[in-house]
Design a protein around this motif. Structure first.
Motif, mmCIF file in Angstrom:
data_model
loop_
_atom_site.group_PDB
_atom_site.id
_atom_site.type_symbol
_atom_site.label_atom_id
_atom_site.label_comp_id
_atom_site.label_asym_id
_atom_site.label_seq_id
_atom_site.Cartn_x
_atom_site.Cartn_y
_atom_site.Cartn_z
ATOM 1 N N SER A 171 -14.749 -13.973 -26.923
ATOM 2 C CA SER A 171 -13.951 -13.260 -26.508
ATOM 3 C C SER A 171 -14.381 -12.644 -24.921
ATOM 4 C CB SER A 171 -13.910 -11.932 -27.556
ATOM 5 O OG SER A 171 -15.170 -11.406 -27.576
ATOM 6 N N LYS A 172 -15.790 -12.379 -24.752
ATOM 7 C CA LYS A 172 -15.821 -11.945 -23.582
ATOM 8 C C LYS A 172 -15.191 -13.286 -22.472
ATOM 9 C CE LYS A 172 -19.989 -9.735 -24.980
ATOM 10 N NZ LYS A 172 -21.238 -9.017 -25.114
ATOM 11 N N ASN A 173 -15.730 -14.262 -22.765
ATOM 12 C CA ASN A 173 -14.766 -15.743 -21.605
ATOM 13 C C ASN A 173 -13.335 -15.536 -21.574
ATOM 14 O OD1 ASN A 173 -17.613 -15.864 -21.406
ATOM 15 N ND2 ASN A 173 -17.593 -17.663 -23.426
ATOM 16 N N VAL A 174 -12.694 -14.256 -22.972
ATOM 17 C CA VAL A 174 -11.132 -14.665 -22.351
ATOM 18 C C VAL A 174 -10.331 -13.499 -22.199
ATOM 19 C CG1 VAL A 174 -9.228 -14.959 -24.171
ATOM 20 C CG2 VAL A 174 -11.317 -16.276 -24.381
ATOM 21 N N SER A 175 -9.978 -13.799 -20.976
ATOM 22 C CA SER A 175 -8.479 -12.694 -20.797
ATOM 23 C C SER A 175 -7.278 -13.658 -20.461
ATOM 24 C CB SER A 175 -9.272 -12.855 -18.666
ATOM 25 O OG SER A 175 -10.025 -11.986 -19.032
ATOM 26 N N ILE A 176 -6.489 -12.056 -21.398
ATOM 27 C CA ILE A 176 -5.086 -13.205 -21.636
ATOM 28 C C ILE A 176 -4.375 -11.534 -20.854
ATOM 29 C CG2 ILE A 176 -3.379 -13.540 -23.408
ATOM 30 C CD1 ILE A 176 -6.035 -13.641 -25.164
ATOM 31 N N VAL A 177 -3.086 -12.328 -20.257
ATOM 32 C CA VAL A 177 -1.937 -11.522 -19.014
ATOM 33 C C VAL A 177 -0.317 -11.817 -20.435
ATOM 34 C CG1 VAL A 177 -0.575 -11.073 -18.225
ATOM 35 C CG2 VAL A 177 -3.152 -11.750 -17.531
ATOM 36 N N ALA A 178 -0.531 -10.563 -20.991
ATOM 37 C CA ALA A 178 1.162 -11.020 -22.290
ATOM 38 C C ALA A 178 1.938 -10.258 -21.807
ATOM 39 C CB ALA A 178 0.829 -11.319 -23.292
ATOM 40 N N GLU A 179 3.337 -10.401 -22.704
ATOM 41 C CA GLU A 179 4.653 -10.184 -22.307
ATOM 42 C C GLU A 179 4.744 -8.838 -23.321
ATOM 43 O OE1 GLU A 179 9.204 -10.488 -21.961
ATOM 44 O OE2 GLU A 179 8.305 -11.489 -23.311
ATOM 45 N N LYS A 180 3.853 -8.621 -24.637
ATOM 46 C CA LYS A 180 4.494 -7.827 -25.423
ATOM 47 C C LYS A 180 3.620 -7.225 -25.030
ATOM 48 C CE LYS A 180 7.631 -10.195 -26.467
ATOM 49 N NZ LYS A 180 8.759 -10.102 -25.439
ATOM 50 N N ASP A 181 3.843 -5.648 -25.377
ATOM 51 C CA ASP A 181 2.995 -4.372 -25.376
ATOM 52 C C ASP A 181 2.684 -4.078 -26.751
ATOM 53 O OD1 ASP A 181 1.867 -1.655 -25.359
ATOM 54 O OD2 ASP A 181 3.337 -1.105 -23.145
ATOM 55 N N VAL A 182 1.153 -3.126 -26.956
ATOM 56 C CA VAL A 182 0.855 -3.112 -28.294
ATOM 57 C C VAL A 182 1.745 -1.562 -28.789
ATOM 58 C CG1 VAL A 182 -0.922 -1.606 -27.890
ATOM 59 C CG2 VAL A 182 -0.470 -3.209 -29.923
#
Length: 392
Positions: free
Chosen positions: A80-91
């Motif tokens: 998890s520390k090595n993963v950055s994600i940009v996603a469309e949906k807002d929580v």
């Protein structure tokens, strides 16, 4: 002898981004399975489980479920520390007090999907997800973007209207490093493997799919298309059938853009939905360069898939005033078309810039994707000649 040993060692080293591509394809295959099951349940139970977003598009259970699932797969594979994600949906929509029933449906969908992780060569979570774990996975897709470093870009269900109506849509995942897409995966559950089935309406294809036994090459299974930068290749594989286990490398086959460079023989992709692009300008432009074939009507990033595998030769998009192009709507498609032998630029012939955040800043008028340089040059010249009358 020493030089020969060095050569052997070099050839045995894994190719750049090969591990990332493998995990991304596994994740998208899982996500496509999830989407198909949600779609089947919505068709049988009615489609009352849709929410309206701020931009008036539809958000489904599949959107959030895919985001949670892909986020978990990437974090488990790389840490998890090595993963950055940009996603469309807002929580935030799922965190509201009145969203309890919807959140419960998302949790159930995610757990059903992750229970089948071993079929995709992945481990099952130690414990079933609760609401806290699902919300954490979705909210973890809030990377800070910039010109340096690497981050993943995810569009869980691109083309929600296509999803609702059983038409083509896409599950989209890309990896961006130092502002450039380095790998892309397009999962297209309703886009047939075989080109000849494109001429049939989707409703008819769905009826026939219920009456025929699926095979590894059947059109009704949809496809996953993928590529990594510098490989000079793009690949397509069928969606994984429910009784099968995923094996890497799978039954993928190489794909390539069309060799057609004569506009009179070329086909261009046109969006079914007219709200996000100017149909009148693209249609006029197509006519001015001599395009005579009927356009291939398809929404979402499936248009990139169509160009990459030779179903069409040209895709043009000119956003209406006030609309801005988002990076998750193009990153995966760009690297796939380029590695398949095609060209993608803005309307000024410049590469798309993925280093400025969530949007493609500095975009010159629109986006042009073509099967080859000759067609691309003709389109660019036609745009310059007619732009003054476009009213865009």
């Amino acid at each position: 002898m020493e030089s020969q040993n060095k050569l052997l060692l070099a050839s045995a080293e894994p190719e750049e981004y090969s591990k990332e591509l493998e995990v991304a394809v596994r994740a998208v295959q899982m996500a496509c399975m999830l989407c198909q099951r949600v779609q089947e349940s919505l068709v049988s139970n009615g489609n009352d489980q849709f929410q309206s977003k701020d931009d008036n598009s539809l958000v489904t259970i599949a959107d959030w479920s895919v985001q949670a699932t892909v986020s978990w797969v990437l974090s488990q594979s790389f840490g998890s520390k090595n993963v950055s994600i940009v996603a469309e949906k807002d929580v935030r929509a799922l965190s509201k007090a009145d969203a309890g029933e919807l959140l419960e449906a998302v949790v159930k969908t995610v757990n059903e999907c992750l229970a089948e992780a071993p079929r995709f060569g992945l481990k099952i979570p130690v414990m079933a997800f609760g609401t806290t774990e699902v919300l954490e996975a979705i909210s973890g897709c809030n990377s800070t973007r910039g010109p340096t470093g690497r981050f993943w870009v995810l569009n869980p269900v691109d083309g929600t209207l296509g999803f609702v109506h059983g038409d083509p849509y896409a599950v989209v995942l890309a990896l961006i490093e130092d502002g450039e897409p380095v790998l892309g995966v397009l999962g297209c559950p309703n886009y047939p493997m075989k080109k000849e089935w494109l001429s049939f309406q989707n409703g008819y294809r769905r009826i026939i799919s219920k009456l025929t036994q699926p095979t590894p090459e059947s059109w009704d299974k949809g496809c996953v298309i993928y590529a990594r930068r510098g490989s000079g290749k793009a690949w397509m594989q069928p969606l994984l059938h429910r009784e099968k286990k995923f094996v890497w490398p799978n039954t993928g086959r190489p794909i390539h853009v069309s060799s057609i460079d004569n506009p009179s023989l070329a086909t261009f992709c046109e969006a079914v939905e007219k709200s996000n692009s100017s149909h009148s300008f693209t249609s006029g432009l197509a006519h001015s360069v001599g395009l005579r074939n009927q356009p291939l009507h398809v929404n979402s990033m499936v248009k990139y898939a169509a160009i990459a595998r030779g179903d069409a030769e040209i895709f043009m998009k000119f956003a209406r005033a006030g609309n801005k192009e988002k990076i998750w709507d193009h990153a995966a498609g760009v690297v796939i078309i380029q590695e398949a032998g095609g060209v993608v630029t803005d309307a000024g012939g410049h590469p798309l810039d993925f280093s400025k955040g969530s949007y493609l800043e500095g975009l010159d008028r629109g986006i042009i994707a073509c099967a080859g340089v000759k067609l691309h040059d003709k389109i660019i010249r036609a745009i310059d000649a007619s732009w003054g009358s476009s009213c865009l």
